[in-house]
Design an enzyme around this catalytic site. Structure first.
Site, mmCIF file in Angstrom:
data_model
loop_
_atom_site.group_PDB
_atom_site.id
_atom_site.type_symbol
_atom_site.label_atom_id
_atom_site.label_comp_id
_atom_site.label_asym_id
_atom_site.label_seq_id
_atom_site.Cartn_x
_atom_site.Cartn_y
_atom_site.Cartn_z
ATOM 1 N N ASN A 30 -2.408 0.526 -3.648
ATOM 2 C CA ASN A 30 -1.626 -0.158 -3.530
ATOM 3 C C ASN A 30 -2.613 -0.181 -2.175
ATOM 4 O OD1 ASN A 30 -2.789 2.726 -2.617
ATOM 5 N ND2 ASN A 30 -1.997 2.987 -0.653
ATOM 6 N N HIS A 41 -7.432 -7.727 -0.180
ATOM 7 C CA HIS A 41 -6.949 -6.731 -1.244
ATOM 8 C C HIS A 41 -8.068 -6.393 -1.537
ATOM 9 C CE1 HIS A 41 -2.769 -7.377 -2.544
ATOM 10 N NE2 HIS A 41 -3.265 -8.767 -1.230
#
Length: 180
Positions: A30, A41
Site C-alpha cells: 500500500n 510510488h
C-alpha cells in the site's frame, strides 16, 4: 507533517502506473505517507524499490519516484494491493488485504500483464489466502498472468539486503524475458 497534512496524505490515492499487456506489473503493499503526499510510488527515501529495479536490470538507470511513468516504456507498471495510505503496512486489516486482492485480480484480468509481481510475501499470503507462500514464482495464475512474490523493498525489511533483493528481482526479469 502537520496533523492536517497527515490526514490529507492518508486520504489521497496514489494513481496506478498501468497499461494493458505489460511484461511485469509490480504491486506494492500500500502507499506510504510519503507516496501519498507526492503521488509517486515507493517515494520514501529509505525504500529500495528503485535501486533494486535498476540493479536487477529492469531499468537502464535508477529512476526517481517522480519518473515512475517512464516504467511504461520498459513494459513495466505499478499498483498496490491496498489503495489506502498508511505509515506502516501493519496498520492495514486482513479484510483490507482480502478486498485488495479481489480488486487486484479484477485489474490483472483486465490488463493481462505477463507477470504480476507482489512485493511483500505477508501481504500476498493474506490477500490471496496462501499462508505458506514464499518468495519466488507461484503455481497460481490470474487468467493468463503468472505470479511472482518478491521481498518487500521497504527499508524496514532487514531480512533482505539490497544485493539479495536485486538477485530475486533479476530472477523475475529473466523469467519475464523468456517466452510464454
Amino acid at each position: 507533517m502537520t496533523p492536517q497534512e497527515l490526514q490529507a496524505a492518508r486520504d489521497r490515492i496514489v494513481p496506478d502506473v498501468i497499461a494493458g499487456g505489460l511484461s511485469v506489473l509490480f504491486c506494492g503493499i500500500n502507499p506510504g505517507l510519503m507516496s501519498a503526499a507526492t503521488g509517486h510510488h515507493f517515494a520514501r527515501p529509505g525504500n529500495r524499490f528503485w535501486p533494486v529495479l535498476h540493479r536487477s536490470g529492469f531499468t537502464p538507470r535508477q529512476l526517481k519516484p517522480s519518473e515512475q511513468d517512464e516504467l511504461l516504456t520498459y513494459g513495466l507498471g505499478i499498483t498496490n494491493v491496498v489503495a489506502r495510505a498508511s505509515a506502516r503496512a501493519d496498520e492495514l486489516t486482513a479484510e483490507e488485504f482480502r478486498e485488495g486482492g479481489r480488486l487486484l485480480a479484477l485489474k490483472v484480468e483486465r490488463l493481462r500483464p505477463r507477470w504480476l509481481a507482489v512485493a511483500g510475501v505477508t501481504a500476498y499470503r493474506t490477500a490471496f489466502d496462501e499462508p505458506k507462500a514464499r518468495t519466488g514464482p507461484r503455481d497460481r495464475m490470474m487468467g493468463d498472468t503468472r505470479i511472482w512474490v518478491l521481498p518487500n523493498p521497504s527499508g524496514l525489511n532487514a531480512h533482505w539486503t539490497l544485493e539479495t533483493m536485486a538477485e530475486e528481482f533479476a530472477r523475475l526479469r529473466a523469467a519475464a524475458q523468456e517466452g510464454p
